[in-house]
Design a protein around this motif. Sequence first.
Motif, short mmCIF file in Angstrom:
data_model
loop_
_atom_site.label_atom_id
_atom_site.label_comp_id
_atom_site.label_asym_id
_atom_site.label_seq_id
_atom_site.Cartn_x
_atom_site.Cartn_y
_atom_site.Cartn_z
N CYS A 1 -1.77 3.41 -12.53
CA CYS A 1 -1.15 2.39 -11.66
C CYS A 1 -0.62 2.99 -10.35
N ILE A 2 -0.08 4.20 -10.45
CA ILE A 2 0.69 4.72 -9.30
C ILE A 2 -0.02 5.81 -8.49
N GLN A 3 -1.20 6.24 -8.95
CA GLN A 3 -1.80 7.42 -8.30
C GLN A 3 -2.09 7.20 -6.80
N SER A 4 -2.38 5.96 -6.40
CA SER A 4 -2.66 5.73 -4.98
C SER A 4 -1.40 5.99 -4.14
N GLY A 5 -0.27 5.52 -4.63
CA GLY A 5 1.00 5.73 -3.91
C GLY A 5 1.46 7.18 -3.98
N LEU A 6 1.08 7.89 -5.04
CA LEU A 6 1.46 9.31 -5.15
C LEU A 6 0.65 10.15 -4.17
N GLU A 7 -0.58 9.71 -3.89
CA GLU A 7 -1.43 10.48 -2.97
C GLU A 7 -1.26 10.04 -1.52
N ASN A 8 -0.81 8.81 -1.32
CA ASN A 8 -0.68 8.27 0.04
C ASN A 8 0.77 7.85 0.28
N ASP B 1 2.15 7.14 2.90
CA ASP B 1 2.30 6.08 3.91
C ASP B 1 1.93 4.70 3.35
N SER B 2 1.75 4.59 2.05
CA SER B 2 1.52 3.27 1.44
C SER B 2 2.71 2.35 1.71
N GLY B 3 2.39 1.06 1.91
CA GLY B 3 3.48 0.10 2.00
C GLY B 3 3.95 -0.27 0.60
N VAL B 4 3.00 -0.30 -0.31
CA VAL B 4 3.28 -0.73 -1.67
C VAL B 4 3.07 0.44 -2.64
N GLY B 5 1.79 0.86 -2.80
CA GLY B 5 1.53 2.10 -3.54
C GLY B 5 1.19 1.94 -5.01
N ILE B 6 0.90 0.71 -5.45
CA ILE B 6 0.63 0.49 -6.87
C ILE B 6 -0.48 -0.54 -7.05
N TYR B 7 -1.32 -0.33 -8.05
CA TYR B 7 -2.38 -1.28 -8.41
C TYR B 7 -2.39 -1.43 -9.93
N ALA B 8 -2.93 -2.55 -10.42
CA ALA B 8 -3.07 -2.76 -11.86
C ALA B 8 -4.50 -2.43 -12.28
N PRO B 9 -4.72 -1.34 -13.01
CA PRO B 9 -6.09 -0.98 -13.39
C PRO B 9 -6.76 -2.04 -14.27
N ASP B 10 -5.95 -2.76 -15.03
CA ASP B 10 -6.47 -3.91 -15.78
C ASP B 10 -5.33 -4.92 -15.85
N ALA B 11 -5.64 -6.17 -16.18
CA ALA B 11 -4.64 -7.24 -16.10
C ALA B 11 -3.44 -6.98 -17.02
N GLU B 12 -3.68 -6.32 -18.15
CA GLU B 12 -2.60 -6.03 -19.10
C GLU B 12 -1.51 -5.15 -18.49
N ALA B 13 -1.90 -4.36 -17.50
CA ALA B 13 -0.93 -3.44 -16.87
C ALA B 13 0.28 -4.21 -16.31
N TYR B 14 0.04 -5.46 -15.86
CA TYR B 14 1.15 -6.24 -15.31
C TYR B 14 2.24 -6.49 -16.35
N THR B 15 1.88 -6.54 -17.64
CA THR B 15 2.90 -6.72 -18.68
C THR B 15 3.38 -5.38 -19.26
N VAL B 16 2.44 -4.49 -19.54
CA VAL B 16 2.83 -3.19 -20.13
C VAL B 16 3.76 -2.43 -19.18
N PHE B 17 3.46 -2.47 -17.88
CA PHE B 17 4.27 -1.74 -16.90
C PHE B 17 5.13 -2.69 -16.06
N ALA B 18 5.55 -3.79 -16.69
CA ALA B 18 6.32 -4.83 -15.98
C ALA B 18 7.62 -4.29 -15.37
N ASP B 19 8.22 -3.28 -16.00
CA ASP B 19 9.49 -2.74 -15.46
C ASP B 19 9.32 -2.20 -14.04
N LEU B 20 8.09 -1.83 -13.71
CA LEU B 20 7.82 -1.36 -12.36
C LEU B 20 7.19 -2.47 -11.50
N PHE B 21 6.22 -3.19 -12.06
CA PHE B 21 5.54 -4.23 -11.28
C PHE B 21 6.50 -5.36 -10.88
#
Length: 355
Positions: free
Chosen positions: A52-59, A61-81
């Motif tokens: 979820c976070i590797q884009s923001g860890l590498e960049n 200058d990200s404004g956001v820095g996070i993506y959901a690799p699959d739809a379930e990530a929005y619930t499993v990692f909800a504390d961050l999303f």
Amino acid sequence: MVDAATIEKMEAGFAKLQASDSKSLLKKYLTKEVFDALKNKKTSFGSTLLDCIQSGLENFDSGVGIYAPDAEAYTVFADLFDPIIEDYHNGFKKDDKHPPKNWGDVETLGNLDAAGEFIVSTRVRCGRSMEGYPFNPCLTEAQYKEMEDKVSATLSGLEGELKGTFYPLTGMSKEVQQKLIDDHFLFKEGDRFLQAANACRFWPTGRGIYHNENKTFLVWCNEEDHLRLISMQMGGDLKQVYKRLVTAVNDIEKRIPFSHNDRLGFLTFCPTNLGTTVRASVHIKLPKLAADKAKLEEVASKYHLQVRGTRGEHTEAEGGVYDISNKRRMGLTEYDAVKEMYDGIAELIKIEKSL
Ligand SMILES: Nc1ncnc2c1ncn2[C@@H]1O[C@H](COP(=O)(O)OP(=O)(O)OP(=O)(O)O)[C@@H](O)[C@H]1O
Ligand SMILES: NC(=[NH2+])NCCC[C@H](N)C(=O)O
């Protein structure tokens, strides 16, 4: 359990992010507490917090820095999303529900610049994910091919103004590709934010663009999202642009089932695009207001608008042309997202005229 090497990579990346001067929402909301609570979790696709976070860890200058690799990530990692979603989409809280789809009364919109003084072009896009497929980082090469086949076959059934041709990226000459990018019709190649998110695997397999003859209706296949549906044309006639998009989406959704979630609305790879997924933008010249870029940003944000450069996100303005669009896409209807841009741009033009 997440394996030791992945945890180690996550720990190292997290420490670097904390020590950085990144302004990303990822840095703001990935506290030590959240990190520790999520670092050992996995979705059923095997996606981890690192995915979820590797884009923001590498960049940084990200404004956001996070993506959901699959739809379930929005619930499993909800504390961050959830807090990132709340921050980006103007206070959409973790127990809020996105409203049902509502395109509203298209006829109530008009031309934002009938005299053609300020607006170069107008574009409205939305994103869609196909039911039964995860997002980019989890797709296999075979799935990419299968999806491209489904999309091109479906779109070949469109008629009237929407009738067009699907052009796969595989086999497209570099000259044709670059011309489509320069003319603002095609996504760019090698987006480092997407690459770091592991979203460009098997490129250009399964990627492509459909467009009608006039290039006023376009579909991107498997770039950031499975589908991006786009309506655009020169000038400021938002009504015509929006109407074309609504007609197209209503037609295509009868032929392809899209992933939708009761709370989050339409599902997308990036949390900034959830909900309506609508970004309505104008390419606009506001020389007086834009003489002070900070002022332009300040006024735009007052109307919940986002300012981008001429070639889109993460680019600079060329020849004084800015891309200004609605920022939030969640917690309001499709119509209201577009209306937010419509009203805001009308105000910016009023201010420009008064200067
Ligand atoms: N109003 C507009 N007129 C002409 N071109 C536009 C307009 N708005 C955006 N574009 C072009 O669309 C292309 C894609 O831009 P960009 O990637 O910023 O936005 P997007 O497609 O909405 O997706 P995302 O928000 O995921 O980046 C760029 O070439 C950009 O210049
Ligand atoms: N195309 C997008 N999803 N844009 C929003 C975020 C893009 C990039 N990950 C950033 O944080 O800056």
